[in-house]
Design a protein around this motif. Sequence first.
Motif, PDB file in Angstrom:
ATOM      1  N   HIS A  99      -3.936   4.975 -11.094  1.00 41.81           N
ATOM      2  CA  HIS A  99      -3.712   3.748 -11.696  1.00 41.81           C
ATOM      3  C   HIS A  99      -3.192   2.793 -10.978  1.00 41.81           C
ATOM      4  CE1 HIS A  99      -0.094   6.064 -11.819  1.00 41.81           C
ATOM      5  NE2 HIS A  99       0.561   4.756 -12.213  1.00 41.81           N
ATOM      6  N   HIS A 101      -0.634  -1.195 -12.059  1.00 43.05           N
ATOM      7  CA  HIS A 101       0.125  -1.565 -12.858  1.00 43.05           C
ATOM      8  C   HIS A 101       0.177  -3.303 -13.432  1.00 43.05           C
ATOM      9  CE1 HIS A 101       2.635   1.947 -12.961  1.00 43.05           C
ATOM     10  NE2 HIS A 101       2.409   2.103 -11.644  1.00 43.05           N
ATOM     11  N   PHE A 146       6.894  -1.626  -5.626  1.00 40.39           N
ATOM     12  CA  PHE A 146       5.524  -2.044  -5.165  1.00 40.39           C
ATOM     13  C   PHE A 146       5.427  -3.220  -6.286  1.00 40.39           C
ATOM     14  CE2 PHE A 146       5.028   2.040  -7.283  1.00 40.39           C
ATOM     15  CZ  PHE A 146       4.367   1.936  -8.263  1.00 40.39           C
TER      16      PHE A 146
END
Length: 191
Positions: A99, A101, A146
């Motif tokens: 996934h 974000h 990140f």
Amino acid sequence: MTAPKQASPDSGVLEQTPAMTELVAELRAIVAEELSAADTAARVGDRLRPFLERHDLLRADQREGDEQEYRQHLLHAEEDGSFSVVSLVWLPGQRTPVHDHVSWCVVGVYLGAEVETRYRLVDDGATQFLVPEQTSVNPLHSTCGFAPPGDIHEVHNDSAGKAISIHVYGADIRKLGSSVRRRYDLPVRAS
Ligand SMILES: [Fe+2]
């Protein structure tokens, strides 16, 4: 996508531990500076690190896992939606899907260790696939941050014990339910 199992929407928000309230105040001051996503994530990681050793940071129910899948506990959602804090609990063998974000994110390992694989998305015109770029172990009390784009990853717990991490997101998780922007159910190729 399948969002992680959640406690009730407001769980933990109104009854923070004093240590969590302290952490939130420090995060609020950083976010108010309105730095770039990368700089915000770096500062948040620095502030989060000492709290990972605080045994009073989480209530007992905020450390509970779920036999079916990894579980999210919402710990704080800032009133103006600018940031949120959750704990994620992995029982042995549990993993996220691949996934990315919706916002910058900082992860601090609170219990155990987590294995993280980062991927690069390749689109050759006909098909899309993932190329693994790096697999690393995020050890106890470590932080990493990140910011999108390029934050496609998968996290799992390959140990025999529970793993817990504290996640800070630059988004309103109470509204969104989770920080996941997209789930990537794609073939994985070496290159
Ligand atoms: Fe993630």
